[in-house]
Design an enzyme around this catalytic site. Structure first.
Site, short mmCIF file in Angstrom:
data_model
loop_
_atom_site.label_atom_id
_atom_site.label_comp_id
_atom_site.label_asym_id
_atom_site.label_seq_id
_atom_site.Cartn_x
_atom_site.Cartn_y
_atom_site.Cartn_z
N ASP A 141 -2.15 -5.94 -4.62
CA ASP A 141 -0.79 -6.45 -4.45
C ASP A 141 -0.17 -6.85 -5.79
O ASP A 141 1.02 -7.15 -5.86
CB ASP A 141 -0.77 -7.65 -3.51
N GLN A 151 -2.62 -10.59 3.40
CA GLN A 151 -1.30 -10.51 4.03
C GLN A 151 -0.64 -11.89 4.04
O GLN A 151 -1.21 -12.87 4.49
CB GLN A 151 -1.43 -9.99 5.47
N LYS A 209 -0.28 -0.52 7.22
CA LYS A 209 -0.98 -0.31 5.95
C LYS A 209 -2.34 0.33 6.19
O LYS A 209 -2.76 1.25 5.48
CB LYS A 209 -1.12 -1.63 5.21
#
Length: 282
Positions: free
Chosen positions: A117, A94, A50
């Site tokens: 997200d 994460q 990412k």
């Protein structure tokens, strides 16, 4: 028959180029703060990918890492710091976190305007109401793949296999928003094949290797495989690709299908968040 392949890598490259163009139009490159707690090897690889791809589009890498024994208070304090930092346009926590930490509490601490997200309760609520907001990356990537392949969900029967907060539930909302008739199947579904074999679109997101075989899919159906598993034979998905590809009309491969689109959707969310906070360059 042999199914047509929906190439996630090719579409992801195209979207990354579009994001790079949008980034160039901002006053400054978006700042993306990835947050990694602990040293889980798989999570470290995901975060590294990412960071690499975001930097390639002109974003600023503001990565943060905490040790595996970090307390909830330490994680909360880091998120608060990132929320208050004007250089940070997007925050990505994460998952999974170490087991002693509460992921829902941590996610909901993220400023919804920086929630790239799309997992905070605020953004989840906007999605449920069909209102604009930052959307979860994997289901957003699935919708982009469907659109790219020219598949319109309207009026079609769709079955989502899996009901997780990350994929299954938001996937259902996104398909509903495009007027599909959606069934959610899961571990308690009595006859999974009976549900999936009548679907025009099947999204497999149960997290079980080779869960769906050719007997689960009707001829000509669209099959989107969200699962990815590392086995002795290599990477595989929730779908038995070799068998199902002989029945389906369209199918995503593993790897190279949904995975690249998840990161592309993250980049898209980050540039959206930055544009909303910064405004376009005048």
């Amino acid at each position: 028959m042999s199914a047509r392949i929906i190439d996630g890598r090719a579409l992801a490259r195209k979207l990354q180029e579009q994001v790079a163009t949008e980034v160039a139009g901002l006053r400054r490159g978006p700042g993306l703060a990835t947050v990694l707690v602990g040293d889980d090897p798989a999570s470290a690889i995901y975060v590294a990918n990412k960071r690499k791809l975001s930097a390639a589009t002109g974003m600023r890498d503001l990565h943060q890492q905490l040790p595996a024994d970090a307390t909830q208070t330490e994680l909360d304090e880091l998120i608060d710091k990132l929320n208050a930092d004007d250089e940070v346009d997007g925050i990505l926590l994460q998952l999974p976190l170490p087991p002693h930490l509460d992921p829902r509490a941590a996610i909901d601490r993220i400023d919804p305007s920086k929630d790239v997200d799309g997992l905070t309760t605020h953004n989840t609520g906007l999605l449920a109401q069909g209102r604009p907001g930052l959307q979860p990356c994997t289901p957003a990537g699935v919708m982009a793949l469907l659109h790219h392949a020219g598949i319109d969900p309207e009026g079609k029967n769709a079955v989502v296999v899996g009901r997780s907060e990350l994929v299954g539930r938001p996937m259902t909302q996104m398909l509903l928003s495009e007027n599909a008739t959606v069934t959610v199947a899961h571990s308690r579904t009595r006859d999974l094949a009976a549900e999936t074999s009548r679907a025009d679109i099947v999204v497999a997101a149960a997290g079980v290797p080779h869960l769906l075989g050719d007997d689960h899919i009707r001829a000509g159906a669209v099959v989107i495989d969200v699962g990815i598993h590392r086995t002795a034979e290599g990477l595989c998905g929730d779908v038995s690709f070799a068998a199902v590809s002989q029945v389906a009309g369209w199918i995503t491969p593993v790897p190279g299908g949904v995975g690249p689109m998840t990161i592309a959707s993250l980049l898209h969310n980050t540039v959206r968040a930055a544009a909303a906070r910064q405004g376009p360059d005048q």
